[in-house]
Scaffold this motif. Sequence first.
Motif, PDB file in Angstrom:
ATOM      1  N   LYS A  88     -11.429   3.673   1.505  1.00 19.63           N
ATOM      2  CA  LYS A  88     -10.671   4.851   1.911  1.00 19.63           C
ATOM      3  C   LYS A  88      -9.173   4.554   1.904  1.00 19.63           C
ATOM      4  O   LYS A  88      -8.709   3.596   2.524  1.00 19.63           O
ATOM      5  CB  LYS A  88     -11.118   5.304   3.295  1.00 19.63           C
ATOM      6  N   VAL A  89      -8.409   5.374   1.193  1.00 16.66           N
ATOM      7  CA  VAL A  89      -6.960   5.221   1.119  1.00 16.66           C
ATOM      8  C   VAL A  89      -6.265   6.073   2.173  1.00 16.66           C
ATOM      9  O   VAL A  89      -5.327   5.627   2.827  1.00 16.66           O
ATOM     10  CB  VAL A  89      -6.446   5.581  -0.292  1.00 16.66           C
TER      11      VAL A  89
ATOM     12  N   GLN B 278       0.826  -1.186   0.000  1.00 21.56           N
ATOM     13  CA  GLN B 278       0.000   0.000   0.000  1.00 21.56           C
ATOM     14  C   GLN B 278       0.865   1.242   0.000  1.00 21.56           C
ATOM     15  O   GLN B 278       1.861   1.336   0.711  1.00 21.56           O
ATOM     16  CB  GLN B 278      -0.926   0.005   1.210  1.00 21.56           C
ATOM     17  N   ARG B 279       0.457   2.214  -0.844  1.00 20.95           N
ATOM     18  CA  ARG B 279       1.208   3.452  -0.970  1.00 20.95           C
ATOM     19  C   ARG B 279       1.081   4.271   0.303  1.00 20.95           C
ATOM     20  O   ARG B 279       0.006   4.393   0.887  1.00 20.95           O
ATOM     21  CB  ARG B 279       0.671   4.233  -2.168  1.00 20.95           C
TER      22      ARG B 279
ATOM     23  N   TRP C 127      -9.928   8.109  -2.138  1.00 25.57           N
ATOM     24  CA  TRP C 127     -10.750   6.908  -2.287  1.00 25.57           C
ATOM     25  C   TRP C 127     -10.228   6.069  -3.442  1.00 25.57           C
ATOM     26  O   TRP C 127      -9.798   6.599  -4.469  1.00 25.57           O
ATOM     27  CB  TRP C 127     -12.209   7.269  -2.560  1.00 25.57           C
ATOM     28  N   LYS C 128     -10.291   4.750  -3.261  1.00 23.61           N
ATOM     29  CA  LYS C 128      -9.917   3.814  -4.312  1.00 23.61           C
ATOM     30  C   LYS C 128     -11.156   3.435  -5.107  1.00 23.61           C
ATOM     31  O   LYS C 128     -12.161   3.010  -4.556  1.00 23.61           O
ATOM     32  CB  LYS C 128      -9.287   2.552  -3.698  1.00 23.61           C
ATOM     33  N   TYR C 129     -11.066   3.619  -6.434  1.00 25.40           N
ATOM     34  CA  TYR C 129     -12.192   3.224  -7.277  1.00 25.40           C
ATOM     35  C   TYR C 129     -11.870   1.876  -7.924  1.00 25.40           C
ATOM     36  O   TYR C 129     -10.706   1.630  -8.273  1.00 25.40           O
ATOM     37  CB  TYR C 129     -12.447   4.286  -8.362  1.00 25.40           C
TER      38      TYR C 129
ATOM     39  N   VAL D  25      -3.594   7.229 -11.297  1.00 19.12           N
ATOM     40  CA  VAL D  25      -4.149   5.991 -10.736  1.00 19.12           C
ATOM     41  C   VAL D  25      -5.657   6.158 -10.661  1.00 19.12           C
ATOM     42  O   VAL D  25      -6.179   7.275 -10.726  1.00 19.12           O
ATOM     43  CB  VAL D  25      -3.574   5.682  -9.334  1.00 19.12           C
ATOM     44  N   ASN D  26      -6.365   5.048 -10.510  1.00 21.77           N
ATOM     45  CA  ASN D  26      -7.829   5.093 -10.478  1.00 21.77           C
ATOM     46  C   ASN D  26      -8.302   5.379  -9.053  1.00 21.77           C
ATOM     47  O   ASN D  26      -8.849   4.525  -8.363  1.00 21.77           O
ATOM     48  CB  ASN D  26      -8.405   3.779 -10.995  1.00 21.77           C
ATOM     49  N   GLU D  27      -8.073   6.618  -8.633  1.00 20.25           N
ATOM     50  CA  GLU D  27      -8.456   7.060  -7.301  1.00 20.25           C
ATOM     51  C   GLU D  27      -9.093   8.438  -7.388  1.00 20.25           C
ATOM     52  O   GLU D  27      -8.892   9.183  -8.355  1.00 20.25           O
ATOM     53  CB  GLU D  27      -7.244   7.093  -6.368  1.00 20.25           C
TER      54      GLU D  27
ATOM     55  N   TRP E 149     -10.525  13.451  -9.933  1.00 19.54           N
ATOM     56  CA  TRP E 149     -10.177  12.076 -10.288  1.00 19.54           C
ATOM     57  C   TRP E 149      -8.723  12.062 -10.754  1.00 19.54           C
ATOM     58  O   TRP E 149      -8.357  12.816 -11.659  1.00 19.54           O
ATOM     59  CB  TRP E 149     -11.094  11.567 -11.401  1.00 19.54           C
TER      60      TRP E 149
ATOM     61  N   THR F 166     -13.956   0.248  -5.607  1.00 16.76           N
ATOM     62  CA  THR F 166     -14.443  -0.208  -4.306  1.00 16.76           C
ATOM     63  C   THR F 166     -14.868   0.941  -3.416  1.00 16.76           C
ATOM     64  O   THR F 166     -15.631   0.731  -2.465  1.00 16.76           O
ATOM     65  CB  THR F 166     -13.344  -1.016  -3.603  1.00 16.76           C
TER      66      THR F 166
END
Length: 490
Positions: free
Chosen positions: A429-430, A164-165, A422-424, A405-407, A401, A426
């Motif tokens: 919460k990041v 995880q980043r 937020w992670k898309y 990355v897709n976040e 957006w 899903t």
Amino acid sequence: MDSSRPNQGRKTGLNLPVGMNLDTFALPSLSSSSSSFQSHTNISSPSSLRSISNLGSPSKSATCSDRFIPCRSSSRLHTFGLTDSPVKEGGNENYARLLKAELFGPDFGSPSFAGSGSPVSSPSKNMLRFKTENSTPSSPFSPTVVGHNVGGVSPGGSTPAKQQRKISKTPFKILDAPALQDDYYLNLVDWSSQNVLAVALGTCVYLWSATSSKVTKLCDLGPDDGVCSVQWTKEGSFLSIGTSLGQVQIWDATQCKRVRTMSGHQTRTSVLAWSSRILSSGSRDRNILQHDLRVSSDYISKLVGHKSEVCGLKWSHDDRELASGGNDNQLLVWNQHSQQPILKLTEHTAAVKAIAWSPHQNGLLASGGGTADRCIRIWNTANGNQLNFVDTGSQVCNLAWSKNVNEIVSTHGYSQNQIMVWKYPTMGKVATLTGHSLRVLYLATSPDGQTIVTGAGDETLRFWNVFPSLRNQAHARDTKVWSMGRTHIR
């Protein structure tokens, strides 16, 4: 006890069966050789107890005794290995060898075992250990895998676990922004593709260069007007400004010169959005005007659909659709040629200011609601379906957006004043970032997509490193998108 001495006449206190004597239990001397040991234990009397060396072939006619001796031949002792303990210096090696032979059967009494001093080769080194076929853990439930995640293997399978980043929870730079208005419906911060930040403070607009930290005053609208919105063109050379009097001004940022003024709104211009050729403006008069700088008229079309102030406005990345949000809790979607919205989305229960199109998938739209709603909703504009939603717990002020990355990053007002990633798809919460003391009303993203800047009524601009860098930096250089790292700002 010496096995050569007779035992008649001795009182031993033992009740022996008929035909038994003490010679049956005689053990050889520890100092005797292996041959003398075998001669003493080879008892021929059929009525006597079995000797230790003959335990591997039990007699069916053996008499009863006071303890159970298992059959060694059926115990499969060969599946276990006996690790050789190092013999202490000066110890009796013969005794150790004989003891092993007597405990584990005659198979251990090979000539090499009984003769020379070489140790017996054990069939396995896993004495009293659970047997494993391989030296490396192959099961996902292996202790080394579950406990330490060796080799990046995830507990659920053989796929390498994604680390995880880590996102810094503190801004790496803070700028003072005196007179930055605390108004939910305004849009006063934007970051150009030329790495220049435009900020409206009171009646003035300032330009801050991220590469040199140089501040330039672009304009001052005077005491009779004010700045309500700013928006860069995609090329980053011209800035559009929405005013309190309902005007839309176009400024050349390189020369700090106004090149065009367009009218049409009856009151303040709260939000602006550029496509490749069209500038859209939203106002408190509830209308959206479409401006084309290639024609002389102030606007080419008027979009009517909202029942209250228009405060959110974004063109899709392919310039085919325009999304608008208003204080009437509506999210409307327009296409290039329509005078009426092609979609009316009414699930929000508060003003819709926060709007963001996905750069990864056409027709994917995110929107956020105000204090009474607090939700981020994901839409498919091809059919109007709501794909997902999440209650953030706070007023949603802005959405962006990530292109790397897709976040999705969101900024919030009442009551947490936080920034969330937020992670898309899903919507997990990041990260949650805090620091502003008032509503985080303004948000812009750096041209390289790594850094965001947030503004609030606490009169500060805060810079956060949120997203990872582009994998192909050459592509960013070819499009003249300058990298905005920490070293460039400091």
